[in-house]
Design a protein around this motif. Structure first.
Motif, short mmCIF file in Angstrom:
data_model
loop_
_atom_site.label_atom_id
_atom_site.label_comp_id
_atom_site.label_asym_id
_atom_site.label_seq_id
_atom_site.Cartn_x
_atom_site.Cartn_y
_atom_site.Cartn_z
N ARG A 129 0.81 -1.21 0.00
CA ARG A 129 0.00 0.00 0.00
C ARG A 129 0.86 1.28 0.00
O ARG A 129 0.53 2.23 -0.73
CB ARG A 129 -1.00 -0.03 1.16
CG ARG A 129 -2.07 -1.11 0.98
CD ARG A 129 -3.29 -0.88 1.84
NE ARG A 129 -3.11 -1.18 3.24
CZ ARG A 129 -3.24 -2.41 3.77
NH1 ARG A 129 -3.51 -3.45 3.00
NH2 ARG A 129 -3.09 -2.61 5.07
N GLU A 132 2.01 1.72 -3.54
CA GLU A 132 0.92 2.13 -4.42
C GLU A 132 0.72 3.64 -4.34
O GLU A 132 0.54 4.32 -5.36
CB GLU A 132 -0.36 1.39 -4.03
CG GLU A 132 -1.54 1.67 -4.96
CD GLU A 132 -2.77 0.88 -4.58
OE1 GLU A 132 -3.12 0.88 -3.37
OE2 GLU A 132 -3.37 0.25 -5.46
N GLN A 238 -3.27 -8.41 -4.19
CA GLN A 238 -4.34 -7.77 -4.95
C GLN A 238 -5.70 -7.92 -4.26
O GLN A 238 -6.68 -7.35 -4.71
CB GLN A 238 -4.40 -8.42 -6.34
CG GLN A 238 -3.12 -8.26 -7.13
CD GLN A 238 -3.19 -8.98 -8.47
OE1 GLN A 238 -4.19 -8.95 -9.14
NE2 GLN A 238 -2.11 -9.64 -8.83
N SER A 243 -4.67 -3.15 -4.56
CA SER A 243 -3.39 -2.98 -5.25
C SER A 243 -3.10 -4.13 -6.15
O SER A 243 -3.30 -5.28 -5.81
CB SER A 243 -2.27 -2.87 -4.22
OG SER A 243 -1.02 -2.86 -4.86
N ILE A 245 0.09 -3.87 -7.80
CA ILE A 245 1.48 -3.65 -8.14
C ILE A 245 2.35 -4.76 -7.60
O ILE A 245 1.98 -5.49 -6.70
CB ILE A 245 1.98 -2.29 -7.61
CG1 ILE A 245 1.72 -2.16 -6.10
CG2 ILE A 245 1.35 -1.16 -8.34
CD1 ILE A 245 2.23 -0.89 -5.52
#
Length: 245
Positions: A129, A132, A238, A243, A245
């Motif tokens: 996080r 992100e 995810q 997120s 990434i």
């Protein structure tokens, strides 16, 4: 409006791949920083065992290039001192220390022991996080990942597209011998924990020494069904964090 077709992230990925064909990793890096993504690219560095190599390349191209360091609050003290040493030695002026959101940390990990019961959630809190958020405004980011490191990285491309951003992996096809030779040729200092048996270095609670004959990343999350922190598209990262990434 001139009616022209907008350039998509996929177009930009393909253009960088095309222009970088036949170039070395360092030439690819320079192309990405100076021509394809000037002002909109960042590196993400752990300041770990082999981080100095990529950071040295970046410093020679543009020392003001943004570099994101995820300050998890769980790093080895040696890593933090090494970070500061490399910043000074290489003249890096764009390093950003990104921390977990304090309200999120208090709610998710109030006693600081989440790593011991749910390391995936701990990584999501302290790495996924924050990264992100830190990547907001950037069109591309640079990693130091290499194919030889783990089985999950064997097919790693030098340029990829992930969640609308171009990811540049200039060292993807480097071998361990290539890395060692470059460290020696460039006179780069090793992370102090490398000589103590830590060839791959993450957060202190989840990293152990590696025994002779083990994979270099065997000391990361040892005994757990986990090989990545989640910032590189782990399936669990995810879920619930928004997120990819």
């Amino acid at each position: 409006m001139d009616g022209s077709t907008p350039i998509t992230p996929l177009d930009r990925q393909r253009a960088l791949e095309r222009d970088a064909e036949g170039l070395t990793g360092e030439e690819l890096l320079a192309l990405a920083i100076t021509r394809h993504f000037p002002g909109t690219i960042t590196a993400v560095s752990s300041f770990g065992a082999e981080a100095a190599l990529l950071l040295d390349m970046i410093s020679r191209i543009d020392p003001a290039t943004p570099v994101i360091f995820l300050e998890t609050g769980k790093h080895f003290p040696e890593t933090l001192r090494y970070r500061d040493r490399l910043i000074a030695k290489l003249g890096l002026t764009g390093v950003r220390n990104e921390q977990p959101d304090e309200a999120d940390r208090k709610q998710t990990d109030p006693d600081g022991h989440l790593w011991s019961v749910n390391p995936d959630r701990c990584c999501a809190l302290r790495k996924v996080r924050p990264l992100e958020r830190a990547l907001t405004g950037f069109d591309a980011w640079i990693t130091g990942r290499k194919r030889f490191q783990t089985a999950t990285r064997e097919g790693l491309p030098r340029v990829e597209l992930v969640d609308g951003r171009v990811k540049v992996n200039p060292l993807a096809d480097w071998t361990q011998n290539d890395v060692d030779a470059a460290f020696n040729a460039r006179g780069l200092p090793r992370h102090p924990l490398v000589d103590q048996g830590y060839p791959s270095i993450g957060c202190l609670p989840c990293t152990r020494r590696v025994a002779e004959g083990e994979n270099a990343r065997a000391g990361r999350w040892s005994g757990m069904e986990k090989t990545e922190c989640g910032i590189h598209n782990a399936w669990w990262a995810q879920q619930g964090s928004g997120s990819g990434i």
